[in-house]
Design an enzyme around this catalytic site. Structure first.
Site, PDB file in Angstrom:
ATOM      1  N   GLY A  46       9.087 -35.057  32.126  1.00 22.00           N
ATOM      2  CA  GLY A  46       7.763 -34.449  32.214  1.00 22.00           C
ATOM      3  C   GLY A  46       6.745 -35.521  32.549  1.00 22.00           C
ATOM      4  O   GLY A  46       6.934 -36.688  32.196  1.00 22.00           O
ATOM      5  N   GLN A  51      -1.380 -39.532  33.479  1.00 22.99           N
ATOM      6  CA  GLN A  51      -0.430 -40.646  33.394  1.00 22.99           C
ATOM      7  C   GLN A  51      -0.343 -41.437  34.699  1.00 22.99           C
ATOM      8  O   GLN A  51       0.165 -42.548  34.712  1.00 22.99           O
ATOM      9  CB  GLN A  51       0.971 -40.145  33.022  1.00 22.99           C
ATOM     10  CG  GLN A  51       1.049 -39.584  31.610  1.00 22.99           C
ATOM     11  CD  GLN A  51       2.466 -39.164  31.302  1.00 22.99           C
ATOM     12  OE1 GLN A  51       2.872 -38.043  31.595  1.00 22.99           O
ATOM     13  NE2 GLN A  51       3.241 -40.061  30.740  1.00 22.99           N
ATOM     14  N   CYS A  91       7.860 -41.289  25.966  1.00 21.29           N
ATOM     15  CA  CYS A  91       6.816 -41.004  26.945  1.00 21.29           C
ATOM     16  C   CYS A  91       6.766 -42.163  27.916  1.00 21.29           C
ATOM     17  O   CYS A  91       6.800 -43.325  27.505  1.00 21.29           O
ATOM     18  CB  CYS A  91       5.470 -40.865  26.221  1.00 21.29           C
ATOM     19  SG  CYS A  91       4.081 -40.580  27.341  1.00 21.29           S
ATOM     20  N   LEU A  92       6.686 -41.856  29.196  1.00 24.14           N
ATOM     21  CA  LEU A  92       6.625 -42.919  30.206  1.00 24.14           C
ATOM     22  C   LEU A  92       5.393 -43.802  30.018  1.00 24.14           C
ATOM     23  O   LEU A  92       5.401 -44.948  30.451  1.00 24.14           O
ATOM     24  CB  LEU A  92       6.645 -42.313  31.615  1.00 24.14           C
ATOM     25  CG  LEU A  92       8.005 -41.721  32.020  1.00 24.14           C
ATOM     26  CD1 LEU A  92       7.857 -40.880  33.283  1.00 24.14           C
ATOM     27  CD2 LEU A  92       9.043 -42.819  32.217  1.00 24.14           C
ATOM     28  N   HIS A 133       3.999 -31.497  24.713  1.00 24.89           N
ATOM     29  CA  HIS A 133       3.789 -32.929  24.969  1.00 24.89           C
ATOM     30  C   HIS A 133       2.874 -33.139  26.191  1.00 24.89           C
ATOM     31  O   HIS A 133       1.928 -33.929  26.139  1.00 24.89           O
ATOM     32  CB  HIS A 133       5.160 -33.602  25.181  1.00 24.89           C
ATOM     33  CG  HIS A 133       5.109 -35.065  25.482  1.00 24.89           C
ATOM     34  ND1 HIS A 133       5.611 -36.025  24.627  1.00 24.89           N
ATOM     35  CD2 HIS A 133       4.630 -35.733  26.564  1.00 24.89           C
ATOM     36  CE1 HIS A 133       5.420 -37.225  25.168  1.00 24.89           C
ATOM     37  NE2 HIS A 133       4.840 -37.077  26.354  1.00 24.89           N
ATOM     38  N   GLU A 134       3.158 -32.416  27.274  1.00 20.85           N
ATOM     39  CA  GLU A 134       2.383 -32.624  28.511  1.00 20.85           C
ATOM     40  C   GLU A 134       0.964 -32.076  28.394  1.00 20.85           C
ATOM     41  O   GLU A 134       0.015 -32.686  28.901  1.00 20.85           O
ATOM     42  CB  GLU A 134       3.109 -32.008  29.716  1.00 20.85           C
ATOM     43  CG  GLU A 134       4.501 -32.576  29.990  1.00 20.85           C
ATOM     44  CD  GLU A 134       4.583 -34.095  30.016  1.00 20.85           C
ATOM     45  OE1 GLU A 134       3.584 -34.749  30.394  1.00 20.85           O
ATOM     46  OE2 GLU A 134       5.647 -34.635  29.645  1.00 20.85           O
ATOM     47  N   HIS A 137      -1.267 -34.455  26.747  1.00 17.91           N
ATOM     48  CA  HIS A 137      -1.807 -35.497  27.637  1.00 17.91           C
ATOM     49  C   HIS A 137      -3.124 -35.057  28.268  1.00 17.91           C
ATOM     50  O   HIS A 137      -4.014 -35.877  28.487  1.00 17.91           O
ATOM     51  CB  HIS A 137      -0.826 -35.818  28.775  1.00 17.91           C
ATOM     52  CG  HIS A 137       0.241 -36.812  28.418  1.00 17.91           C
ATOM     53  ND1 HIS A 137      -0.043 -38.112  28.071  1.00 17.91           N
ATOM     54  CD2 HIS A 137       1.589 -36.707  28.380  1.00 17.91           C
ATOM     55  CE1 HIS A 137       1.092 -38.759  27.829  1.00 17.91           C
ATOM     56  NE2 HIS A 137       2.108 -37.922  28.013  1.00 17.91           N
TER      57      HIS A 137
HETATM   58  C1  QAP Z   1       7.990 -35.881  27.495  1.00 16.66           C
HETATM   59  O1  QAP Z   1       8.933 -37.840  28.371  1.00 16.66           O
HETATM   60  C2  QAP Z   1       9.107 -35.264  26.711  1.00 16.66           C
HETATM   61  O2  QAP Z   1      10.196 -44.878  27.017  1.00 16.66           O
HETATM   62  C3  QAP Z   1       8.463 -36.571  28.752  1.00 16.66           C
HETATM   63  O3  QAP Z   1      11.737 -46.250  28.737  1.00 16.66           O
HETATM   64  C4  QAP Z   1       9.786 -36.021  25.758  1.00 16.66           C
HETATM   65  O4  QAP Z   1       9.971 -38.111  30.330  1.00 16.66           O
HETATM   66  C5  QAP Z   1       9.462 -33.949  26.913  1.00 16.66           C
HETATM   67  C6  QAP Z   1      10.978 -42.197  29.394  1.00 16.66           C
HETATM   68  C7  QAP Z   1      10.818 -35.443  25.027  1.00 16.66           C
HETATM   69  C8  QAP Z   1      10.494 -33.384  26.186  1.00 16.66           C
HETATM   70  C9  QAP Z   1      11.177 -34.117  25.244  1.00 16.66           C
HETATM   71  C10 QAP Z   1      10.440 -42.863  28.307  1.00 16.66           C
HETATM   72  C11 QAP Z   1      11.771 -42.918  30.297  1.00 16.66           C
HETATM   73  C12 QAP Z   1      10.714 -40.773  29.663  1.00 16.66           C
HETATM   74  C13 QAP Z   1      10.701 -44.211  28.099  1.00 16.66           C
HETATM   75  C14 QAP Z   1       9.656 -38.585  29.267  1.00 16.66           C
HETATM   76  C15 QAP Z   1      11.509 -44.917  29.001  1.00 16.66           C
HETATM   77  C16 QAP Z   1      12.030 -44.266  30.096  1.00 16.66           C
HETATM   78  C17 QAP Z   1       9.968 -39.965  28.871  1.00 16.66           C
HETATM   79 CO    CO Z   2       4.108 -38.383  27.862  1.00 16.34          CO
END
Ligand code: QAP
Ligand code: CO
Length: 168
Positions: A46, A51, A91-92, A133-134, A137
């Site tokens: 997501g 972001q 989270c990215l 989550h999104e 943001h």
């Molecule tokens: C939000 O999160 C989310 O730390 C999106 O090193 C989280 O895409 C939605 C990511 C959980 C549903 C369930 C994070 C990639 C990606 C990092 C992400 C990383 C590499 C997070």
């Molecule tokens: Co995020």
């Protein structure tokens, strides 16, 4: 298409309330496509426009399951929440940090698709988590804001260790 640069915690754009999108222009569609590509390159599920430094109410979600299509949501809102689930999030914009977060098990969401059509639907499980989550943001909220006091303690301790045990 260029990969957009992902803003990380500390960047003020992540703390602003993002603006409603009043018209789905070609530049909004281009932003959406660039966000999807950037998310794929970063192995995310997501991504919200703030972001990548754009303070507008646009998110993209694509679950890792085989055959799942990307969802582009303009001006998304949660109309109802139901139940509870606890699961791991990252989270990215907060790279390398993962924690268990309590969310609704199911949410009723409303948004516009990229054609400007209204979509109302119920999301469950991981998809419900991703929408919450999104959409957070878009309101300047990060998942680390939703941790319990003891989780914050634990995270602070890890950060101290990672910085070599020095006094911060
Ligand atoms: C939000 O999160 C989310 O730390 C999106 O090193 C989280 O895409 C939605 C990511 C959980 C549903 C369930 C994070 C990639 C990606 C990092 C992400 C990383 C590499 C997070
Ligand atoms: Co995020």
């Amino acid at each position: 298409m260029p990969r957009l640069s992902i803003r990380t915690v500390g960047d003020p754009v992540l703390r602003q309330r993002a603006q409603e999108i009043t018209e789905i222009t070609p530049s909004v569609k281009r932003l959406a496509a660039n966000m999807l590509e950037t998310m794929h390159l970063s192995e995310g599920v997501g991504l919200a426009a703030p972001q990548v430094g754009e303070s507008v109410r646009l998110v993209v979600i694509q679950l890792p399951e085989e055959g799942s299509e990307p969802i582009f949501a303009v001006n998304p809102e949660i109309l109802e929440r139901e139940g509870e689930q606890v699961g791991e999030e990252g989270c990215l914009s907060v790279p390398g940090v993962y924690a268990e977060v309590r969310r609704a098990r199911s949410v009723l969401v409303r948004f516009l698709d990229l054609e400007g059509e209204e979509v109302v639907g119920r999301a469950e499980g991981l998809l419900a988590r991703a929408f919450e989550h999104e959409i957070d943001h878009l309101d300047g909220v990060l998942f680390i804001d939703r941790l319990t006091p003891s989780q914050r303690e634990e995270l602070a301790a890890k950060i101290r260790e990672a910085s070599g045990g020095e006094e911060a």
